[in-house]
Design a protein around this motif. Structure first.
Motif, PDB file in Angstrom:
ATOM      1  N   VAL A  18       0.835  -1.209   0.000  1.00 50.20           N
ATOM      2  CA  VAL A  18       0.000   0.000   0.000  1.00 50.20           C
ATOM      3  C   VAL A  18       0.867   1.255   0.000  1.00 50.20           C
ATOM      4  N   THR A  19       1.936   1.237   0.790  1.00 52.20           N
ATOM      5  CA  THR A  19       2.845   2.384   0.810  1.00 52.20           C
ATOM      6  C   THR A  19       3.491   2.611  -0.555  1.00 52.20           C
ATOM      7  N   GLY A  20       3.918   1.521  -1.200  1.00 50.05           N
ATOM      8  CA  GLY A  20       4.527   1.646  -2.520  1.00 50.05           C
ATOM      9  C   GLY A  20       3.562   2.174  -3.564  1.00 50.05           C
ATOM     10  N   VAL A  21       2.313   1.729  -3.501  1.00 49.41           N
ATOM     11  CA  VAL A  21       1.308   2.206  -4.467  1.00 49.41           C
ATOM     12  C   VAL A  21       1.037   3.694  -4.273  1.00 49.41           C
ATOM     13  N   LEU A  22       0.925   4.129  -3.030  1.00 46.94           N
ATOM     14  CA  LEU A  22       0.687   5.550  -2.764  1.00 46.94           C
ATOM     15  C   LEU A  22       1.849   6.413  -3.241  1.00 46.94           C
ATOM     16  N   ALA A 176       4.421   2.990 -14.034  1.00 48.07           N
ATOM     17  CA  ALA A 176       4.865   1.610 -14.237  1.00 48.07           C
ATOM     18  C   ALA A 176       6.233   1.377 -13.605  1.00 48.07           C
ATOM     19  N   ALA A 177       7.159   2.318 -13.796  1.00 47.93           N
ATOM     20  CA  ALA A 177       8.491   2.153 -13.220  1.00 47.93           C
ATOM     21  C   ALA A 177       8.445   2.177 -11.690  1.00 47.93           C
ATOM     22  N   SER A 178       7.619   3.057 -11.128  1.00 44.89           N
ATOM     23  CA  SER A 178       7.533   3.152  -9.672  1.00 44.89           C
ATOM     24  C   SER A 178       6.926   1.893  -9.066  1.00 44.89           C
ATOM     25  N   LEU A 179       5.863   1.376  -9.693  1.00 48.69           N
ATOM     26  CA  LEU A 179       5.247   0.156  -9.173  1.00 48.69           C
ATOM     27  C   LEU A 179       6.194  -1.031  -9.249  1.00 48.69           C
ATOM     28  N   ALA A 180       6.919  -1.149 -10.354  1.00 43.01           N
ATOM     29  CA  ALA A 180       7.872  -2.251 -10.493  1.00 43.01           C
ATOM     30  C   ALA A 180       8.980  -2.151  -9.438  1.00 43.01           C
ATOM     31  N   PHE A 181       9.494  -0.949  -9.222  1.00 39.52           N
ATOM     32  CA  PHE A 181      10.533  -0.766  -8.207  1.00 39.52           C
ATOM     33  C   PHE A 181       9.993  -1.048  -6.812  1.00 39.52           C
ATOM     34  N   SER A 182       8.759  -0.624  -6.551  1.00 36.78           N
ATOM     35  CA  SER A 182       8.162  -0.843  -5.225  1.00 36.78           C
ATOM     36  C   SER A 182       7.982  -2.331  -4.940  1.00 36.78           C
ATOM     37  N   MET A 183       7.482  -3.084  -5.931  1.00 33.67           N
ATOM     38  CA  MET A 183       7.279  -4.507  -5.716  1.00 33.67           C
ATOM     39  C   MET A 183       8.611  -5.237  -5.557  1.00 33.67           C
TER      40      MET A 183
END
Length: 257
Positions: A18-22, A176-183
């Motif tokens: 959730v933190t990464g998505v935000l 897309a780049a942020s979500l991939a890095f977060s996961m």
């Protein structure tokens, strides 16, 4: 990482996900603010033949055939003139070409800028310079004033057309780049936390003890005379005890007789 593993990871570390998505949506919003939409303005300018060619017909549109070359020359000259530097100073880009889809000598002027004001100002600069460029090119080859071509604006955009494609592309790429890095970061944190938990569990677990069944087996083996020594150990034979003296015969000793 498979989809099922990703679902398990998101379920196990949902707070990190959730933190990464935000954070990813926040970065995408900042990207949309940094990239402005594009504003486009277009004008069509037609070349008009001189009165000497029109003659008694008094209709210049009937005598426009053969002016395509003049339109090409005018468009090329305007595209390479110093006016382009003034348009670039406004933060805009422009194209000046002859309309290839029409048989008439029509010049299409297009200006693209990051603001509506810049797009409109750039278009006005280029359109106002069409008659000047046209007159200069004809004077260069010695065409007299009464035989020179003129120009007229036949169509122009009243308000710039807005295109938000650059903003959309920037938002998609950043999101897309942020979500991939977060996961990826969540997966790394999850792996380290699981390894740390396993190490703590192993350190806290008690030492293995001998069960009651094992103790009974060892007692039985000892009773049967089986050695419980470990393999490779030296087994010492039991020491011999002194034998007791023989008992005297019944009836007394020989000396008594």
């Amino acid at each position: 990482m498979s989809f099922s593993a990703l679902v398990l990871l998101a379920t196990r570390r949902w707070y990190l996900v959730v933190t990464g998505v935000l954070v990813s949506f926040g970065l995408a919003f900042l990207a949309s603010l940094q990239v402005s939409p594009q504003y486009t303005t277009v004008a069509n300018v037609v070349l008009i033949p001189p009165p000497t060619i029109v003659g008694d017909a008094r209709n210049p549109y009937l005598t426009m055939g053969g002016l395509e070359a003049a339109a090409d020359v005018t468009a090329t000259s305007l595209a390479g003139s110093e006016v382009q530097e003034e348009v670039a100073a406004l933060g805009a880009s422009s194209t000046v070409v002859r309309d290839a889809n029409s048989s008439a000598p029509i010049i299409v002027v297009t200006v693209v800028a990051g603001s509506a004001e810049a797009a409109q100002q750039g278009l006005e600069l280029l359109v106002d310079n069409v008659p000047r460029v046209l007159t200069r090119e004809q004077a260069t080859i010695g065409v007299v004033d009464r035989a020179q071509l003129t120009s007229r604006v036949i169509a122009t955009t009243r308000s710039p057309e807005v295109s938000r494609s650059p903003q959309l592309r920037a938002v998609i790429v950043v999101l897309a780049a942020s979500l991939a890095f977060s996961m990826g970061l969540v997966a790394l944190v999850d792996r380290r936390l699981r390894r740390r938990g396993e190490a703590i569990s192993e350190a806290a677990s008690p030492a293995p003890t001998t069960s009651v069944a094992d103790a009974r087996v060892r007692v039985r083996s000892a009773g049967r005379g089986q050695s419980t020594a470990r393999p490779g150990a030296v087994v010492r034979p039991p020491s011999r005890l002194p034998r007791p003296p023989p008992a005297p015969p019944p009836g007394g000793s020989a000396e008594a007789r």
